[in-house]
Motif scaffolding. Sequence first.
Motif, PDB file in Angstrom:
ATOM      1  N   LEU A 379       0.823  -1.207   0.000  1.00  0.00           N
ATOM      2  CA  LEU A 379       0.000   0.000   0.000  1.00  0.00           C
ATOM      3  C   LEU A 379       0.858   1.259   0.000  1.00  0.00           C
ATOM      4  O   LEU A 379       0.644   2.182  -0.791  1.00  0.00           O
ATOM      5  CB  LEU A 379      -0.928  -0.008   1.218  1.00  0.00           C
ATOM      6  N   ILE A 380       1.876   1.304   0.878  1.00  0.00           N
ATOM      7  CA  ILE A 380       2.704   2.508   1.003  1.00  0.00           C
ATOM      8  C   ILE A 380       3.607   2.678  -0.222  1.00  0.00           C
ATOM      9  O   ILE A 380       3.630   3.749  -0.850  1.00  0.00           O
ATOM     10  CB  ILE A 380       3.545   2.457   2.293  1.00  0.00           C
ATOM     11  N   VAL A 381       4.345   1.635  -0.558  1.00  0.00           N
ATOM     12  CA  VAL A 381       5.312   1.731  -1.658  1.00  0.00           C
ATOM     13  C   VAL A 381       4.625   2.053  -2.978  1.00  0.00           C
ATOM     14  O   VAL A 381       5.030   2.965  -3.712  1.00  0.00           O
ATOM     15  CB  VAL A 381       6.116   0.417  -1.785  1.00  0.00           C
ATOM     16  N   ASN A 382       3.558   1.332  -3.302  1.00  0.00           N
ATOM     17  CA  ASN A 382       2.931   1.506  -4.609  1.00  0.00           C
ATOM     18  C   ASN A 382       2.023   2.732  -4.681  1.00  0.00           C
ATOM     19  O   ASN A 382       1.769   3.246  -5.764  1.00  0.00           O
ATOM     20  CB  ASN A 382       2.179   0.237  -4.991  1.00  0.00           C
ATOM     21  N   SER A 383       1.555   3.212  -3.522  1.00  0.00           N
ATOM     22  CA  SER A 383       0.839   4.495  -3.512  1.00  0.00           C
ATOM     23  C   SER A 383       1.806   5.625  -3.869  1.00  0.00           C
ATOM     24  O   SER A 383       1.433   6.587  -4.546  1.00  0.00           O
ATOM     25  CB  SER A 383       0.207   4.746  -2.143  1.00  0.00           C
ATOM     26  N   LEU A 384       3.052   5.500  -3.412  1.00  0.00           N
ATOM     27  CA  LEU A 384       4.073   6.487  -3.784  1.00  0.00           C
ATOM     28  C   LEU A 384       4.361   6.426  -5.286  1.00  0.00           C
ATOM     29  O   LEU A 384       4.578   7.469  -5.925  1.00  0.00           O
ATOM     30  CB  LEU A 384       5.358   6.238  -2.985  1.00  0.00           C
ATOM     31  N   VAL A 385       4.359   5.218  -5.841  1.00  0.00           N
ATOM     32  CA  VAL A 385       4.578   5.071  -7.288  1.00  0.00           C
ATOM     33  C   VAL A 385       3.452   5.757  -8.067  1.00  0.00           C
ATOM     34  O   VAL A 385       3.698   6.492  -9.030  1.00  0.00           O
ATOM     35  CB  VAL A 385       4.663   3.575  -7.671  1.00  0.00           C
TER      36      VAL A 385
END
Length: 502
Positions: A379-385
Amino acid sequence: MKENTNKSIAINSIILNIRLVIVSVCGLLYTRFSLQALGVTDYGLFSVIACIISFSSIINTIMVVTSNRFIAMAIGKGNTEEACRTFNVNLVIHLLIAMLTLVVALPIGHWYISNYVNYSGDMANVYVVFDISVAASAVSFVGVPYNGLLMSRERFFVFCAADVVASVVKLVVTYLMIYHFEHKLLVYALVNAFMTAFPTVVFFVYCSKYFKDIVRFCFVREIRKYVEVLKFSAAVGYGAVALLLQTQGGALIINMFFNTAMNAGLAVANAVNNILQTFANNVQKPISPQIVKNYATGNMPRCTYLVCLASKATYLSMFMVSIPFLIIPESLLKLWLSDIPPYAECFTRLLIIDTLIFSINAGINDFVFATGRVKQYQLIVNSLVILSVIVGYFVIRHYMKAETLFYVYIAFSFIVFLVRPFILVRISHFDIRRLVYDSYIPVLMVTALFMPIFLTRSFMHPIACVAVAYLYFAVLVYFVALKKKERSWIVAAVLERFRRSL
């Protein structure tokens, strides 16, 4: 555990790279032959159909990762019965996905073709080509659990051989299509269907012969098992969709504010970056199942070492294959293309830098997937992407410079690099200090010490410049990036090879 050796990692990496070289060369050639045989209209039609069913590649990517994780965990625990149950849970899910693909994709595809596809030839051929492609995709879904089992058992030679055979067959047939066959489009569709479905047949036959205890059919009635796999795949899927949005979103943003010529430059940069990234990922691929299996057995020292090794090796491999495109991209692109599209050189450099930053934490993904606690991480990593695409849109809208989009991507990749270790600490007791000392510091030192090489471009011939760069890079890797034990292992391996050749 016998499989958990550095030697097996090295051998599997060699196998994967040999396969990649053959498949890449075949890909370049049969793209050229296909265009010659089909012509622009029919080749463009097939590209449109490929876009319609492109969702299958996303689903395959998601489910291969999922199957590999769950099967590897069961095998790592040494429980054959549990491995069999896990395999069958994944098989049932993929059989349902295959049937759902046929039920949903066929009517939707036919509707899209009848309303939106403009084709000057016989429209009946369009429907036949689409149906053949969808059927092949459905067959490929059934092969995913077998693929996951082969990866878990580290039988990389099997699916590499299947890919090589399929690629060579397609190359030969597409060449023959230039001078033979009346219904070229249908033949081409059948060849592509063969490439898609053939590996499934190979996987099924091999696994049925060598892994009978695991692939024997048994229906698992526990709904919890299916829900667990689907929840994990949903989390992995969010990551796949985020990366797809970043890639396709970048192309759409460039097209929105500029022109198709600049999109051609981006397409060239993406093609180069994808090939380089695939080479680098081949180093990580043999390590991935071992990380999962060592975590399953509770061997955390070995697991931690493999995570650090995967991160360091993936970054250094990506750096190694990228050196010519970072130093002399214009010379390489002129050699490959007659006319270089606008911004191709600039985009290539920036995309490579972005991928390099993103690859520093390559091993962390495998460890997080092994823990099964992927929701917060994804959730965190790919929301940043995804956020990088949104910010990139507004930045490029304000500055109207195409390259600013990729500066935004690079900035967000650096933020992801910093955030990942903190998330890892929250979901596990991973030794972050070990990751910093064994992976981050060595690769950052190699990068910093390599920078002066870029100054040689102004007074050296391009070939000489690349030769010096590779020699210097090899020295840096050996003396800076590798630990004493790793250097000793390499020296021993080289001496052993030399001794055998005498």
